[in-house]
Design a protein around this motif. Sequence first.
Motif, PDB file in Angstrom:
ATOM      1  N   ALA A 101      38.635  43.626  38.720  1.00  0.00           N
ATOM      2  CA  ALA A 101      39.885  43.811  37.663  1.00  0.00           C
ATOM      3  C   ALA A 101      39.627  44.357  36.347  1.00  0.00           C
ATOM      4  CB  ALA A 101      40.409  42.205  37.521  1.00  0.00           C
ATOM      5  N   LYS A 102      38.595  43.705  35.783  1.00  0.00           N
ATOM      6  CA  LYS A 102      38.097  44.553  34.452  1.00  0.00           C
ATOM      7  C   LYS A 102      37.897  46.085  34.713  1.00  0.00           C
ATOM      8  CE  LYS A 102      35.353  40.689  32.550  1.00  0.00           C
ATOM      9  NZ  LYS A 102      34.034  40.177  32.094  1.00  0.00           N
ATOM     10  N   HIS A 133      42.908  42.563  26.876  1.00  0.00           N
ATOM     11  CA  HIS A 133      43.299  41.782  28.215  1.00  0.00           C
ATOM     12  C   HIS A 133      42.042  40.836  28.374  1.00  0.00           C
ATOM     13  CE1 HIS A 133      46.632  44.432  29.195  1.00  0.00           C
ATOM     14  NE2 HIS A 133      45.828  45.465  28.878  1.00  0.00           N
ATOM     15  N   THR A 134      42.036  39.878  29.044  1.00  0.00           N
ATOM     16  CA  THR A 134      41.147  38.873  29.624  1.00  0.00           C
ATOM     17  C   THR A 134      41.469  38.928  31.121  1.00  0.00           C
ATOM     18  OG1 THR A 134      42.528  36.979  29.421  1.00  0.00           O
ATOM     19  CG2 THR A 134      41.171  37.490  27.511  1.00  0.00           C
ATOM     20  N   ALA A 135      40.246  39.063  31.695  1.00  0.00           N
ATOM     21  CA  ALA A 135      40.168  38.832  33.371  1.00  0.00           C
ATOM     22  C   ALA A 135      38.680  38.278  33.579  1.00  0.00           C
ATOM     23  CB  ALA A 135      40.342  40.304  33.663  1.00  0.00           C
ATOM     24  N   ARG A 136      38.588  37.458  34.650  1.00  0.00           N
ATOM     25  CA  ARG A 136      37.345  36.708  34.904  1.00  0.00           C
ATOM     26  C   ARG A 136      36.623  37.883  36.102  1.00  0.00           C
ATOM     27  NH1 ARG A 136      35.880  30.660  35.955  1.00  0.00           N
ATOM     28  NH2 ARG A 136      33.677  31.026  36.230  1.00  0.00           N
ATOM     29  N   ASP A 137      37.635  38.388  36.871  1.00  0.00           N
ATOM     30  CA  ASP A 137      37.273  39.193  38.187  1.00  0.00           C
ATOM     31  C   ASP A 137      36.723  40.690  37.436  1.00  0.00           C
ATOM     32  OD1 ASP A 137      37.132  40.027  41.202  1.00  0.00           O
ATOM     33  OD2 ASP A 137      38.098  41.515  40.152  1.00  0.00           O
ATOM     34  N   SER A 161      37.426  35.175  30.963  1.00  0.00           N
ATOM     35  CA  SER A 161      38.421  34.513  30.675  1.00  0.00           C
ATOM     36  C   SER A 161      38.340  33.757  29.396  1.00  0.00           C
ATOM     37  CB  SER A 161      38.302  33.485  31.771  1.00  0.00           C
ATOM     38  OG  SER A 161      37.117  32.834  31.756  1.00  0.00           O
TER      39      SER A 161
END
Length: 318
Positions: free
Chosen positions: A236-237, A229-233, A207
Amino acid sequence: MDFTDVSLTALRVLRAVAEHGTFTAAAVSLGYTQSAVSRQIAAAERVAGAELLERRRDGVRLTPAGRVVMRRATIVLDEIDATARELSGLPGQTGTVRLGWFPSAGAVLVPRALAALRRTDPDLHVVGRESGSTPALVRALRAGSLDLALLSSAPPFRPPDAESPPLVLQTLTERALRLAVPAAHPLARGEFVDVADLRGQRWISGSSSGDDRAMGVWPGLDERPEIAHTARDWLAKLQLVAAGCGLTTVPAVFTALAPAGVRILPVRGGPQEQRRLLLARLPQPPSEAVTRLAAVLREAALNDAGPNPDTPAPQQSF
């Protein structure tokens, strides 16, 4: 000074402020206004005759007097909560342990450990929560909101905070960071990736705020990374990697969890990017329930990691 005049509400507010690190965040967590939180803290400090919180530009932390009050307040609040559970008719339990963890530990280690715990200690109750921030987990330990925390540590492996007394830490595993690559990507053709080939790649990072914002980009790149892209999960990554959207770093344990279309490979060249999985608690003697959960987490971590001569042998007591 008669500290019995302090209300339970004030103690709960003190714990929330100590855990969240700011009056504002504590107010949000409790559903109070910030002024109400300030009043409760002021009332507790008047009765204590001392400042319980050190106000700093980056937030607040417990003073030595605050740590004394918080240590005793935690016992009181836990007993009140246990009484409420008993009165509500919940089944008896041999113990309750509050466990916190960082996101990738929640994807693999924690579910496996809790499944094993249900078989071996069905009466031991674990209340768990995930946090994306090591400082948040450490504050929760210090505030008495958690009994145990799983932490991730990167070189040079400094202590998670500089507070006194130091936390009790146990290294469960130590493994090299790995790289998740789309199966159709040229880098996926071999059995490893050379660090020099990471230049010019597109990345899927953590994130955009907080202390995990660079997670997902290979450490030490000698260029400004291109963040696609940014994703914390974590799921999802990995799905973004499977879709060919970029590369991301993952713990070695994720190798067995890679979705279709993703290869997880070691990286060679440059310094080894090691990551330690730590179990942390406060230094007072642990309860039997805490000791039992720690043993289950240690066993699950060793089973997930497999044999590795570089992993320090964990001590048997914690």
